[in-house]
Design an enzyme around this catalytic site. Sequence first.
Site, PDB file in Angstrom:
ATOM      1  N   SER A   1       1.120  -1.057  -5.091  1.00  0.00           N
ATOM      2  CA  SER A   1       1.947   0.152  -5.023  1.00  0.00           C
ATOM      3  C   SER A   1       2.814   0.211  -6.267  1.00  0.00           C
ATOM      4  O   SER A   1       3.135  -0.833  -6.855  1.00  0.00           O
ATOM      5  CB  SER A   1       2.846   0.117  -3.780  1.00  0.00           C
TER       6      SER A   1
ATOM      7  N   TYR B   1       8.307  -4.776   1.301  1.00  0.00           N
ATOM      8  CA  TYR B   1       7.164  -4.022   0.787  1.00  0.00           C
ATOM      9  C   TYR B   1       7.075  -4.168  -0.726  1.00  0.00           C
ATOM     10  O   TYR B   1       6.018  -4.487  -1.276  1.00  0.00           O
ATOM     11  CB  TYR B   1       7.302  -2.553   1.181  1.00  0.00           C
TER      12      TYR B   1
END
Length: 261
Positions: free
Chosen positions: A150, A173
Amino acid sequence: MNQTSKFSGSRILLVGATGVLGRGYASAIAELNVQLIIADTAQSDVLLYAKELNVLGCEIDISSEDSVIKCIKYVENQLGGLDAVINNAAATSESLMNSGDLFEDFENYPLSVWQKTIDVNLTGAFLLSREAGKLIKKTSKYGNMINISSIYGLVAPDHRIYENQPFKSLPGYSASKSGIIGLSKWMSTWWGGSIRVNCVTPGGVFNGHNESFVKEYSNRVPMGRMANRDELVGIILYLLSDASSYVTGQNFVVDGGYTAW
């Protein structure tokens, strides 16, 4: 070389096949002349989706060593080996809700939520890569591994765009997605020419976000918008194909220019 000859006969495992990106990857790969198995959690509709695509399906808990080993054994039994694996699995907000307050301020952030995120996103990538890598080395002449990261594994989020939103960016994350890039590079030099290992790093993908968030996020993107899920399919097909036969250890950023500022 025609398009189908680049994939012909490949045995492919896609883990994380029922999310916004995974469904797009699965439907595109299913149209190729390959043998595909899709895998996702028991809480997902992976088995139904596999039937819809006319491919094989497997339930997996990527944070569980036993479950990952069992899934890879299923792949070996069904396909006789493995040529490529795509790790698109990631902890979702829904799966983390039972671990604690995932949107708590960092100063009071629950260790349980952090640990669960790392277990799925990073330890899961390690377990899948280790087990799939063994099978690929044993049964494939030219192996291929693709991990999904990401942009928040590359750059920090602008926390201001999450103000007054019902969700926030999660510290685990970002940490885990950064780790996936590092792990992918490490494995690319470990396996050298036997297994190509690359990473794909998407920017924000529209998934029913509210209008105010879309506006705030898009204002930070040179192309002025979020990605559509289909715009991430092309890089996956490229990396699966012979067209990328000399590509390994790379991180392909598909973000509309977000990280170019």
